[in-house]
Design an enzyme around this catalytic site. Structure first.
Site, PDB file in Angstrom:
ATOM      1  CG  HIS A  94      -2.286  -1.016   1.081  1.00 42.45           C
ATOM      2  ND1 HIS A  94      -2.570  -1.310  -0.128  1.00 42.45           N
ATOM      3  CD2 HIS A  94      -1.823  -2.069   2.120  1.00 42.45           C
ATOM      4  CE1 HIS A  94      -3.202  -2.617   0.503  1.00 42.45           C
ATOM      5  NE2 HIS A  94      -3.321  -3.009   2.334  1.00 42.45           N
ATOM      6  CG  HIS A 132      -6.534  -5.381   1.829  1.00 42.24           C
ATOM      7  ND1 HIS A 132      -6.229  -6.113   2.553  1.00 42.24           N
ATOM      8  CD2 HIS A 132      -7.607  -4.911   2.850  1.00 42.24           C
ATOM      9  CE1 HIS A 132      -7.059  -6.432   3.560  1.00 42.24           C
ATOM     10  NE2 HIS A 132      -7.788  -5.349   3.559  1.00 42.24           N
ATOM     11  CG  ASP A 213      -4.689  -9.617   4.009  1.00 44.25           C
ATOM     12  OD1 ASP A 213      -4.036 -10.622   2.551  1.00 44.25           O
ATOM     13  OD2 ASP A 213      -4.695  -8.206   4.032  1.00 44.25           O
TER      14      ASP A 213
END
Ligand SMILES: [Zn+2]
Length: 276
Positions: A94, A132, A213
């Site tokens: 990120h 993500h 995740d």
């Protein structure tokens, strides 16, 4: 670490070195690097944003995380080994060139990709199966067609980017999947979108943003993968890496917030990574 040790996968462990500022500056502007390196508090916590919180040890940990990927890529580029898994925190995918976010301080794999290019591995790909979107890697890569990113991630979910329409200069493949996607549909998207794109890119080195995740136990998202799905995805990457990249694959831990799911998945991933 306990899961890897219990599975007997800690036989060839190498301690990481801290990334040098000059390496961090391969992706991040020098002023930004300096600000982050000075951001660890002497005591207590320093919030860079609501998710991204530094303790006195955070900057050293982040330099070791970036340094692990650098060490691994350099070792692979020198021909000392073909594969490595970096068991690191904080994650990196990120972190944008000029912005720390989403638990990430430095863009670990984008930095390693640039270092690999400097060592003669001209075409470097990142496959990101964290639940993500790898927005930071995308921001670093999207204007450079010698780099490739394929990211499969849940949508809608943090950080809100990663639509299929975001394609960079033809070097970005995003495969958003809905919450509660059937693992068979996840595999189909991984193969049809990410592996097809990776094969067409013809990488000299493949890096994996290995977030776990999307495991069914994870509290931060709503996917249904099991450890064996991550092993399957790892083998799919290896198939393409053998075809174009002499089997060279360096993987680095990203997310994964249920310790049992994380341990099981990391073991399955590393076992698959070690297959010839
Ligand atoms: Zn994640």
């Amino acid at each position: 670490m306990d899961a890897l040790t219990d599975a007997g996968l800690d036989g060839e462990t190498v301690a990481a070195n801290e990334a040098a500022a000059t390496d961090l500056e391969r992706i991040h502007p020098a002023g930004h690097v300096r600000r982050i390196l000075e951001a660890s508090p002497a005591a207590g916590l320093n919030h860079l944003d609501p998710d991204t919180v530094l303790s006195p040890g955070s900057v050293r940990a982040a330099r070791l995380a970036a340094g692990a990927a650098l060490d691994a890529v350099r070792s692979v580029a020198r021909g000392e080994r073909k594969r490595a898994f970096c068991a690191v925190r904080p994650p990196g995918h990120h972190a944008e060139p000029d912005r720390a976010m989403g638990f990430c301080l430095f863009s670990n794999l984008a930095i390693a990709a640039c270092a690999a290019q400097g060592l003669g591995l001209a075409r470097v790909a990142v496959i990101d199966f964290d639940v993500h979107h790898g927005n930071g890697t995308q921001a670093a890569f999207e204007a450079d067609d010698s780099l490739f990113l394929g990211s499969i991630h849940q949508s809608p979910l943090y950080p809100g980017t990663g639509e299929a329409s975001e394609t960079g200069v033809g070097n970005i493949v995003n495969a958003p999947v809905a919450p509660h996607t059937d693992p068979r549909a996840w595999r189909s998207a991984f193969e049809g979108r990410l592996m097809a794109g990776l094969d067409a890119f013809r990488p000299d080195l493949v890096l994996i943003s290995a977030g776990f995740d999307a495991h069914r136990r994870d509290p931060l998202a709503h996917q249904s993968l099991e450890a064996e799905d991550f092993a399957w995805a790892t083998r799919a990457v290896l198939t393409v890496a053998r075809r174009h990249a002499k089997g060279r694959v360096v993987s680095s831990l990203e997310g994964g917030y249920d310790l049992e799911g994380l341990g099981l998945s990391a073991v399955a991933h590393v076992q698959a990574l070690a297959e010839e």
